[in-house]
Design an enzyme around this catalytic site. Structure first.
Site, short mmCIF file in Angstrom:
data_model
loop_
_atom_site.label_atom_id
_atom_site.label_comp_id
_atom_site.label_asym_id
_atom_site.label_seq_id
_atom_site.Cartn_x
_atom_site.Cartn_y
_atom_site.Cartn_z
N HIS A 35 2.32 -8.47 -1.30
CA HIS A 35 1.49 -7.60 -2.14
C HIS A 35 0.42 -8.38 -2.90
O HIS A 35 -0.08 -7.92 -3.91
CB HIS A 35 2.35 -6.85 -3.16
CG HIS A 35 3.32 -5.87 -2.57
ND1 HIS A 35 4.45 -6.26 -1.91
CD2 HIS A 35 3.32 -4.52 -2.54
CE1 HIS A 35 5.12 -5.18 -1.51
NE2 HIS A 35 4.46 -4.11 -1.87
N GLU A 54 0.32 4.71 6.65
CA GLU A 54 -1.01 4.08 6.62
C GLU A 54 -1.81 4.33 7.89
O GLU A 54 -3.00 4.63 7.83
CB GLU A 54 -0.90 2.58 6.34
CG GLU A 54 -0.67 2.22 4.88
CD GLU A 54 0.78 2.40 4.45
OE1 GLU A 54 1.64 2.67 5.32
OE2 GLU A 54 1.06 2.28 3.25
#
Lengths: 352, 329
Positions: free
Chosen positions: B133, B64
């Site tokens: 999440h 990321e």
């Protein structure tokens, strides 16, 4: 037996100024260019410390002793290539072409020093550690996607190579064949922590193997060797051969910044040892031995770079002081309603 | 009557905006994990690799910070990258590049250049995806000067706000909601620009301020309230930066009561900022302090019933509105 530090390391001009690889010595004009760039960088570094003491510049991280590593790499680029320097790479930036007045303004904390001159593909000095490495991948990919054969060169130190960004960028660049040159200047110190305490790895260039890209180790105080390996890496990247990691083995003979006292964490024995390997002295010795340099040329060069520096500082002095309401001007291209209110408030409290 | 054939999903509306962006501007590139062959974790980029090729739609390593960092570099070098961060929760891995790099570049370069980067991501509950999440982390970005923050609730906004983001000269964090991808409606030909809040239902009794998926829950609650004779004025903020509070203040002046509904956690959340600003701007007209209904201050549980208990529901919104009006639920 060689020290682990010196294993697998290319040297062309050794510490005594002798040539150990005559086959790799460039032409006289290039040698003169390399020498001039180092002298110019050193002059800046020495004068910057004086400006700081006079209160005419802010905190400054000197790079003295690393001139070969910085100028030798930067001179391998053209102005179509990107340069991403860290705070210690003023020598690389000014060699690449960043005006000295701009650099003075930057380290003077003036907003006038923030914008880079139009058309110059150098990004402002990165103060955080390693964040420039993924940016270099992006700059390089952007060049390729726009059909241009330009490369991006990013600097980092031995300390920075412990950061995740360093490793993510090398892997990313390898996976996407990004035309990057990653320059890792191993100067022995992450502020007060020696390289040996940061990692068990001795040869940092071998980190490249983990990412499937070439890694090269070079005597970072030999500008001829640094320039040689960097040119090879730049040509490879330009030709579509992907990224290279170059470890320049050098030493931070100066403090971390002008506000650091290295006496708190190191003895000066090692520093004295490295001063014997000085990059400027060694090339001058070599050039003098070959009859390519003499005192008259040295004096002329000193005059030139002194005048250039003084004129640049005068230019920097002509810029006005910033006003508080400016702080909201460049948060966005178009300010939000909330920022517009804050600007009005600042104007009311501080005036224009 | 509308039929499924005539309507568009939130997911398709996003994809069509990306397709249009890729077609009209050769500088637009998409990069992220699984955005190519796989078509994105939620299918938004499906088909774009085939149409635009590997130079424009890049599958990246799982990295990321590397992805966002490369996108910042690419933006500085003239491209207009669109990053897909699979879950907003993963922004934590790239926060340095988002907060210290993308958001600061324009200011630190003296206004010379910005970072025209669109960071598409998705957040929220609704799929039993668990604590790492399912978060709503928009307050992190709202707290950072230099980031635009778009939070579309409707199919039409998903499309038009993403197109607007692709024209922005500054970084836009574009937070989709994972529970909205399959919602359907007609795709409007136009939408107001970013920074314009929109009234989604008109009412005289209570002002309800919200955004993203909570808009739909507020509208459900408003319908239930109407059955009890309470008319809610429901305002969708659409973008949190720029933030348009004018319709909220105008509504508060009429109703005197403001209920703020967000899915992000209560403490230090978006609702705190909204409540403070509404209080500053409409204090003299308020009958009651602004009331906040937000996510509980807990890691989101994975069990569906517990997950649902951690965020506002239509029933809890309805009850909160009634409490604000001094009525029994």
């Amino acid at each position: 037996m060689t020290e682990p530090q010196e294993q697998d390391m290319l040297t062309i001009i050794d510490a005594s100024g002798g040539c150990v690889r005559p086959d790799l010595v460039p032409d006289e004009e290039t040698l003169a260019r390399l020498y001039r760039a180092m002298r110019r960088a050193r002059h800046f570094d020495e004068r910057a410390v004086v400006l700081h003491r006079q209160g005419r510049m802010g905190v400054y991280p000197p790079f003295g002793g690393m001139e070969a590593s910085q100028a030798g790499t930067a001179l391998a680029l053209t102005h179509d290539d990107w340069l991403l320097p860290t705070y210690r790479d003023t020598g690389a930036a000014l060699t690449y072409g960043l005006p000295i007045s701009q650099i003075v303004l930057y380290w003077r904390t003036s907003p006038h020093g923030w914008a880079m001159p139009e058309g110059l593909k150098v990004l402002p000095f990165y103060i955080p550690i390693a964040t420039q490495y993924p940016h270099a991948v992006g700059c390089a990919l952007a060049e390729r996607m726009q059909g241009r054969r330009n490369v991006a060169m990013a600097y980092i130190g031995d300390g920075g190579s412990s950061e995740g960004d360093f490793h993510e960028a090398l892997n990313f660049a390898g996976a996407l064949d990004a035309p990057c040159v990653f320059v890792l200047q191993n100067n022995g110190w992450a502020i007060s922590v020696p390289t040996t305490a940061q990692t068990r790895a001795v040869n940092l260039s071998r980190r490249a193997e983990g990412y499937g890209i070439p890694g090269v180790r070079v005597d970072g105080n030999d500008i001829v060797a640094v320039h040689h390996v960097t040119r090879e890496a730049v040509e490879r990247a330009r030709a579509g051969g992907g990224p290279t990691l170059i470890e320049t083995v050098t030493y931070r003979v100066k403090p971390h910044t002008v506000s650091d006292d290295p006496g708190r964490y190191r003895t000066e024995d090692l520093t004295r040892e490295w001063l014997e390997k000085d990059p400027v002295t060694r090339l001058r010795t070599y050039l003098t031995t070959r009859g390519l340099w003499d005192d008259a040329r040295e004096d002329a060069l000193t005059r030139d770079i002194t005048q250039e520096f003084e004129a640049a500082v005068e230019e920097a002095d002509r810029f006005s002081e910033p006003t508080p309401s400016e702080i909201v001007d460049h948060v966005f291209a178009t300010p939000t309603p909330q920022l517009t209110e804050q600007r009005a408030q600042l104007l009311e409290e501080y005036g224009a | 009557m509308t039929t499924a054939v005539d309507t568009t999903t939130y997911r398709d509306a996003l994809r069509e905006a990306l397709r249009e962006g890729l077609r009209r501007d050769p500088h637009v590139v998409i990069l992220g994990e699984e955005v190519g062959r796989y078509g994105g974790a939620y299918g938004v980029t499906s088909g774009l690799l085939d149409e635009f090729g590997e130079d424009r739609v890049l599958d990246t390593p799982i990295s990321e910070a590397g992805i966002v960092g490369a996108a910042v570099g690419a933006a500085l070098a003239g491209l207009r990258p669109v990053v897909e961060l699979m879950y907003v929760d993963f922004a934590a891995l790239a926060m340095d590049q988002i907060v210290n790099q993308a958001a600061k570049a324009r200011s630190m370069f003296g206004g010379q250049t910005g970072v025209p980067l669109v960071l598409r991501t998705q957040g929220g509950t609704g799929r039993s995806a668990g604590a790492q999440h399912s978060q709503s982390l928009e307050a992190w970005f709202l707290h950072t000067p230099g980031l635009r923050l778009y939070v579309p609730a409707t199919v039409t906004d998903a499309h038009h706000l993403l197109l607007a983001a692709l024209r922005e000269p500054d970084p836009v964090v574009f937070v989709e909601h994972k529970a909205l991808y399959t919602t359907r409606s007609d795709l409007g030909a136009h939408a107001p620009p970013p920074g314009v809040s929109v009234r989604r239902r008109e009412g005289r009794d209570v002002t309800v301020v919200t955004y993203s998926r909570m808009l739909h829950r507020c509208l459900d609650a408003a319908q239930a309230l109407a059955a009890r004779g309470v008319e809610a004025d429901v305002i969708d903020l659409r973008t949190l930066c720029p933030l348009d509070l004018e319709p909220v203040v105008a509504s508060a002046r009429r109703t005197g009561r403001v209920l703020i509904v967000t899915e992000d956690t209560l403490t230090g959340g978006v609702s705190a900022e909204l409540a403070a600003r509404v209080t500053e701007l409409a204090f003299d007209w308020l009958e009651e302090p602004p009331m906040r209904l937000a996510g509980e201050d807990v890691p989101i549980p994975v069990a569906p019933a517990l997950e649902e208990a951690s965020v506002p529901t239509p029933l809890r919104i309805e009850r909160a509105a009634l409490r604000l009006l001094g009525r029994r639920a």
